[in-house]
Write an enzyme that holds these catalytic residues in place. Sequence first.
Site, PDB file in Angstrom:
ATOM      1  N   GLU A 272       0.003 -12.568  -6.623  1.00  0.00           N
ATOM      2  CA  GLU A 272      -1.025 -13.322  -7.334  1.00  0.00           C
ATOM      3  C   GLU A 272      -0.584 -14.783  -7.326  1.00  0.00           C
ATOM      4  O   GLU A 272       0.592 -15.094  -7.530  1.00  0.00           O
ATOM      5  CB  GLU A 272      -1.183 -12.844  -8.769  1.00  0.00           C
ATOM      6  CG  GLU A 272      -1.924 -11.534  -8.919  1.00  0.00           C
ATOM      7  CD  GLU A 272      -2.162 -11.186 -10.370  1.00  0.00           C
ATOM      8  OE1 GLU A 272      -3.312 -11.174 -10.790  1.00  0.00           O
ATOM      9  OE2 GLU A 272      -1.157 -10.936 -11.077  1.00  0.00           O
TER      10      GLU A 272
ATOM     11  N   GLU B 200      -1.008  -0.492 -12.265  1.00  0.00           N
ATOM     12  CA  GLU B 200      -1.408  -1.582 -11.359  1.00  0.00           C
ATOM     13  C   GLU B 200      -0.163  -2.236 -10.790  1.00  0.00           C
ATOM     14  O   GLU B 200       0.791  -2.517 -11.521  1.00  0.00           O
ATOM     15  CB  GLU B 200      -2.258  -2.607 -12.114  1.00  0.00           C
ATOM     16  CG  GLU B 200      -2.668  -3.815 -11.270  1.00  0.00           C
ATOM     17  CD  GLU B 200      -3.571  -4.783 -12.044  1.00  0.00           C
ATOM     18  OE1 GLU B 200      -4.369  -4.313 -12.881  1.00  0.00           O
ATOM     19  OE2 GLU B 200      -3.461  -6.008 -11.818  1.00  0.00           O
TER      20      GLU B 200
END
Length: 251
Positions: free
Chosen positions: A139, A134
Amino acid sequence: MKKVLILLLAFNLGLAQQTKRKLVWEENFNGNTLNEKNWNFELGDGCPNCGWGNNERQLYTKENHKLIEGKLVITAKKEGEKYSSTRITTAGKQEFKYGRIEARAKIPVGQGIWPAFWMLGKNIKTVGWPKCGEIDILEYVGREPDMVYTTLHTEATHGEHASSKKTKIDDVEDGFHVYATEWDADKITFFVDDQLVYTYQPENKNEGNWPFMQPFYIIINCAIGGNFGGPAVDDSIFPQQFIIDYVKVYQ
């Protein structure tokens, strides 16, 4: 003075690397509807992996987004006792191995909000997470103003033990910013507005720490609450908008 020189070098490095690469794919969100030749909707609460694996509170729908003046606008809402948002991916439609992947975006704000621009290995359905790998290019969690997370999850380091960097970007909530990763066979670097913020470069690469030798697909979503975004959610912040101007891939 030293800090200024470092920033200038990072900026020039970013520009130089972009000039060496060719734009191979872009999404400018023109038109009235999302181009489903490029994008998939992921819907619901994630069950049987309920809460999308993170105890998130939102239901993903097709109704929580619009294309407005060449921008994708994802609106996170609270309606009654339910939270809703939108999550889209390019799985099976636009997948990439190596290059510069970037988005120009304006993040939502407030306790409990969790927007993200990220990637997963295309083999996730056969090997599962985190073995697929990932790449979290952006974020942001509303409980930590002015902070941007850039993270890599692998079989060797994932979840709370992921390879991650939290970077303070003053007033990152104001206006649009460019969030990018530059990824090759040797390392993965992350940038905010061409400021280098994190480099991942394990010396001895193996299946456990380097699943990044395959194509990955892109994900854009805005989660609510969850293990990382919450757990507390301030209901007074809603609605909130995650606005994406474009996504571009250079190779």
